[in-house]
Design a protein around this motif. Structure first.
Motif, PDB file in Angstrom:
ATOM      1  N   VAL A 105       0.555  -1.190   0.160  1.00 13.77           N
ATOM      2  CA  VAL A 105       0.138  -0.111   0.271  1.00 13.77           C
ATOM      3  C   VAL A 105       0.809   1.186   0.043  1.00 13.77           C
ATOM      4  N   ARG A 106       2.127   1.273   0.606  1.00 12.68           N
ATOM      5  CA  ARG A 106       2.613   2.429   0.971  1.00 12.68           C
ATOM      6  C   ARG A 106       3.841   2.715   0.221  1.00 12.68           C
ATOM      7  N   ASP A 107       4.554   1.685  -0.397  1.00 15.13           N
ATOM      8  CA  ASP A 107       5.912   1.732  -1.139  1.00 15.13           C
ATOM      9  C   ASP A 107       5.509   1.445  -2.870  1.00 15.13           C
ATOM     10  N   GLU A 108       6.370   2.131  -3.388  1.00 13.28           N
ATOM     11  CA  GLU A 108       6.272   2.021  -4.969  1.00 13.28           C
ATOM     12  C   GLU A 108       7.573   0.921  -5.219  1.00 13.28           C
ATOM     13  N   PHE A 109       7.653   0.079  -6.063  1.00 13.12           N
ATOM     14  CA  PHE A 109       8.470  -0.427  -6.619  1.00 13.12           C
ATOM     15  C   PHE A 109       8.427  -1.365  -7.853  1.00 13.12           C
ATOM     16  N   PRO A 110       9.433  -1.675  -8.628  1.00 12.48           N
ATOM     17  CA  PRO A 110       8.929  -2.504  -9.740  1.00 12.48           C
ATOM     18  C   PRO A 110       8.462  -4.028  -9.490  1.00 12.48           C
ATOM     19  N   GLY A 111       7.600  -4.294 -10.294  1.00 11.76           N
ATOM     20  CA  GLY A 111       6.597  -5.601 -10.046  1.00 11.76           C
ATOM     21  C   GLY A 111       5.969  -5.721  -8.723  1.00 11.76           C
ATOM     22  N   LYS A 112       5.419  -4.445  -8.373  1.00 10.91           N
ATOM     23  CA  LYS A 112       4.233  -4.481  -7.368  1.00 10.91           C
ATOM     24  C   LYS A 112       3.040  -5.181  -7.523  1.00 10.91           C
ATOM     25  N   ARG A 113       2.702  -4.992  -8.958  1.00 15.44           N
ATOM     26  CA  ARG A 113       1.400  -5.778  -9.269  1.00 15.44           C
ATOM     27  C   ARG A 113       1.485  -7.212  -9.144  1.00 15.44           C
ATOM     28  N   VAL A 114       2.763  -7.774  -9.920  1.00 13.92           N
ATOM     29  CA  VAL A 114       3.110  -9.116  -9.761  1.00 13.92           C
ATOM     30  C   VAL A 114       2.922  -9.748  -8.439  1.00 13.92           C
ATOM     31  N   VAL A 115       3.511  -8.964  -7.417  1.00 14.88           N
ATOM     32  CA  VAL A 115       3.629  -9.296  -5.789  1.00 14.88           C
ATOM     33  C   VAL A 115       2.369  -9.349  -5.415  1.00 14.88           C
ATOM     34  N   ASP A 116       1.514  -8.368  -5.913  1.00 14.59           N
ATOM     35  CA  ASP A 116       0.058  -8.188  -5.431  1.00 14.59           C
ATOM     36  C   ASP A 116      -0.620  -9.416  -5.784  1.00 14.59           C
ATOM     37  N   ALA A 117      -0.580  -9.945  -7.113  1.00 14.84           N
ATOM     38  CA  ALA A 117      -1.196 -11.098  -7.535  1.00 14.84           C
ATOM     39  C   ALA A 117      -0.654 -12.348  -6.943  1.00 14.84           C
ATOM     40  N   ILE A 118       0.502 -12.382  -6.476  1.00 15.24           N
ATOM     41  CA  ILE A 118       1.232 -13.735  -6.137  1.00 15.24           C
ATOM     42  C   ILE A 118       0.555 -13.948  -4.692  1.00 15.24           C
ATOM     43  N   ILE A 119       0.127 -12.936  -3.825  1.00 14.07           N
ATOM     44  CA  ILE A 119      -0.612 -13.080  -2.504  1.00 14.07           C
ATOM     45  C   ILE A 119      -1.608 -13.885  -2.769  1.00 14.07           C
ATOM     46  N   ASP A 120      -2.482 -14.016  -3.746  1.00 17.13           N
ATOM     47  CA  ASP A 120      -3.641 -14.722  -3.844  1.00 17.13           C
ATOM     48  C   ASP A 120      -3.463 -16.082  -4.348  1.00 17.13           C
ATOM     49  N   LEU A 121      -2.103 -16.216  -4.682  1.00 19.61           N
ATOM     50  CA  LEU A 121      -1.873 -17.936  -5.165  1.00 19.61           C
ATOM     51  C   LEU A 121      -2.124 -18.885  -4.399  1.00 19.61           C
ATOM     52  N   PRO A 122      -1.981 -18.786  -2.966  1.00 23.17           N
ATOM     53  CA  PRO A 122      -2.519 -20.079  -2.217  1.00 23.17           C
ATOM     54  C   PRO A 122      -3.992 -20.235  -2.200  1.00 23.17           C
ATOM     55  N   PHE A 123      -4.772 -19.407  -2.632  1.00 25.53           N
ATOM     56  CA  PHE A 123      -6.172 -19.092  -2.817  1.00 25.53           C
ATOM     57  C   PHE A 123      -6.700 -20.204  -4.018  1.00 25.53           C
ATOM     58  N   ALA A 124      -5.734 -19.967  -5.042  1.00 22.96           N
ATOM     59  CA  ALA A 124      -5.949 -20.633  -6.473  1.00 22.96           C
ATOM     60  C   ALA A 124      -5.421 -21.948  -6.425  1.00 22.96           C
ATOM     61  N   LEU A 125      -4.376 -22.091  -5.736  1.00 20.66           N
ATOM     62  CA  LEU A 125      -3.604 -23.270  -5.851  1.00 20.66           C
ATOM     63  C   LEU A 125      -4.017 -24.460  -5.255  1.00 20.66           C
ATOM     64  N   PRO A 126      -4.313 -25.653  -5.757  1.00 21.02           N
ATOM     65  CA  PRO A 126      -4.912 -26.784  -5.110  1.00 21.02           C
ATOM     66  C   PRO A 126      -3.755 -27.226  -3.831  1.00 21.02           C
ATOM     67  N   THR A 127      -4.223 -27.618  -2.861  1.00 16.87           N
ATOM     68  CA  THR A 127      -3.660 -27.703  -1.520  1.00 16.87           C
ATOM     69  C   THR A 127      -2.555 -28.750  -1.740  1.00 16.87           C
ATOM     70  N   ILE A 128      -3.064 -29.731  -2.424  1.00 18.51           N
ATOM     71  CA  ILE A 128      -2.289 -31.052  -2.486  1.00 18.51           C
ATOM     72  C   ILE A 128      -0.969 -30.717  -3.347  1.00 18.51           C
ATOM     73  N   VAL A 129      -1.177 -29.908  -4.478  1.00 17.95           N
ATOM     74  CA  VAL A 129      -0.141 -29.063  -5.273  1.00 17.95           C
ATOM     75  C   VAL A 129       0.701 -28.373  -4.350  1.00 17.95           C
ATOM     76  N   ALA A 130       0.148 -27.580  -3.340  1.00 16.23           N
ATOM     77  CA  ALA A 130       1.193 -26.655  -2.496  1.00 16.23           C
ATOM     78  C   ALA A 130       1.949 -27.930  -1.676  1.00 16.23           C
ATOM     79  N   SER A 131       1.777 -28.833  -1.415  1.00 20.30           N
ATOM     80  CA  SER A 131       2.363 -29.863  -0.524  1.00 20.30           C
ATOM     81  C   SER A 131       3.516 -30.315  -1.548  1.00 20.30           C
ATOM     82  N   LEU A 132       3.241 -30.565  -2.752  1.00 21.82           N
ATOM     83  CA  LEU A 132       4.158 -31.027  -3.661  1.00 21.82           C
ATOM     84  C   LEU A 132       5.292 -30.177  -3.924  1.00 21.82           C
TER      85      LEU A 132
END
Length: 290
Positions: A105-132
């Protein structure tokens, strides 16, 4: 001229009621009741009926069987492992989730939108895939030289992975809405960064932070898929309650499995209730201070 077919035209008009913003709006008779009814029916089908089924199954063996199931050495050991690791993970994610939300929210840096999208990755990734994925990264053939398979550390990393987004996404919108002028006023009065954070920012974030932490804890104590491969289900060390439930099901003991599930549900409900209670009190204090 008034129509003879409608001797009282005012009576046939929809009643106007003040809207929240002071504007008049149409009030449809019975509309609210219909909405409440649909909501209650859907909640009953999705949540209440499954919970009632679990209670019914656990009651098949009677009270003595229920107590025996939840107080057996294996059940107690799984509760201890589950709660210990879940509490630690919740605290760690509370700190780092707040930090990540702040940076986004407070800082600006290259790839900020990519990092913001990665935060939601555990929501989309099947949990067994996360374990793998975690097994490939931290297993016997770890490319980074870290081997934590079949350890409490491995379980903790898996739970931290799947619960981090709950804290970040709970805090981030509130942080976006904070009034920076209050922080600037505090700074102009001589307050340091630490004082501004602890006395101005943190009280405003407390309700959302507690809510996110509660959701993260509830997810952690019921997690199964992400720890299957990395955890190993070693009794008393890495076997969490969800894995003990699976063992009971495989041993044809659905009543015992339902009993363990009820304990987890009760713990989750109490934690969420307590955290939201204190969050609501913090929000009231913050509103009163303004």
């Amino acid at each position: 001229m008034t129509s003879t077919l409608d001797p009282n035209p005012e009576a046939s008009r929809p009643e106007l009621t003040p809207a929240p913003g002071g504007r008049a709006g149409l009030r449809k008779p019975g509309g609210a009741s219909l909405q409440v009814g649909v909501a209650v029916v859907w909640l009953s089908i999705i949540v209440l009926l499954p919970l009632a089924a679990i209670v019914w199954i656990s009651a098949k063996g009677g009270w003595n069987a229920f107590v025996s199931a939840v107080t057996s050495p294996s059940a107690i050991a799984s509760f201890e492992v589950t709660l210990t690791i879940s509490v630690i993970v919740t605290v760690v994610n509370g700190v780092f989730g707040l930090l990540i939300a702040w940076v986004l929210v407070r800082d600006e840096f290259p790839g900020k939108r990519v990092v913001d999208a990665i935060i939601d990755l555990p929501f989309a990734l099947p949990t067994i895939v996360a374990s793998l994925v975690l097994l490939a990264l931290y297993g016997p053939s770890s490319p980074v030289g870290i081997h934590i398979q079949h350890t409490a550390w491995g379980v903790g990393v898996a739970l931290a992975f799947v619960t981090l987004p709950f804290v970040v996404r709970a805090v981030q919108p509130v942080l976006l809405e904070l009034d920076r002028e209050v922080e600037e006023a505090a700074a102009s009065l001589g307050a340091g960064n630490i004082t501004i954070f602890t006395r101005v920012i943190l009280p405003a974030l407390a309700p959302s932070l507690l809510s996110g932490a509660g959701l993260a804890f509830s997810r952690a104590i019921g997690e199964f898929g992400s720890i299957v491969l990395i955890g190993g289900a070693i009794p008393g060390e890495t076997e969490v309650s969800s894995q003990w439930i699976r063992t009971l099901i495989e041993n044809d003991d659905p009543a015992g499995a339902a009993a363990i599930s009820i304990v987890l549900l009760a713990i989750s409900f109490v934690v969420l209730f307590v955290l939201r209670y204190f969050g609501a009190r913090a929000a009231k204090r913050e509103a009163a201070a303004r």
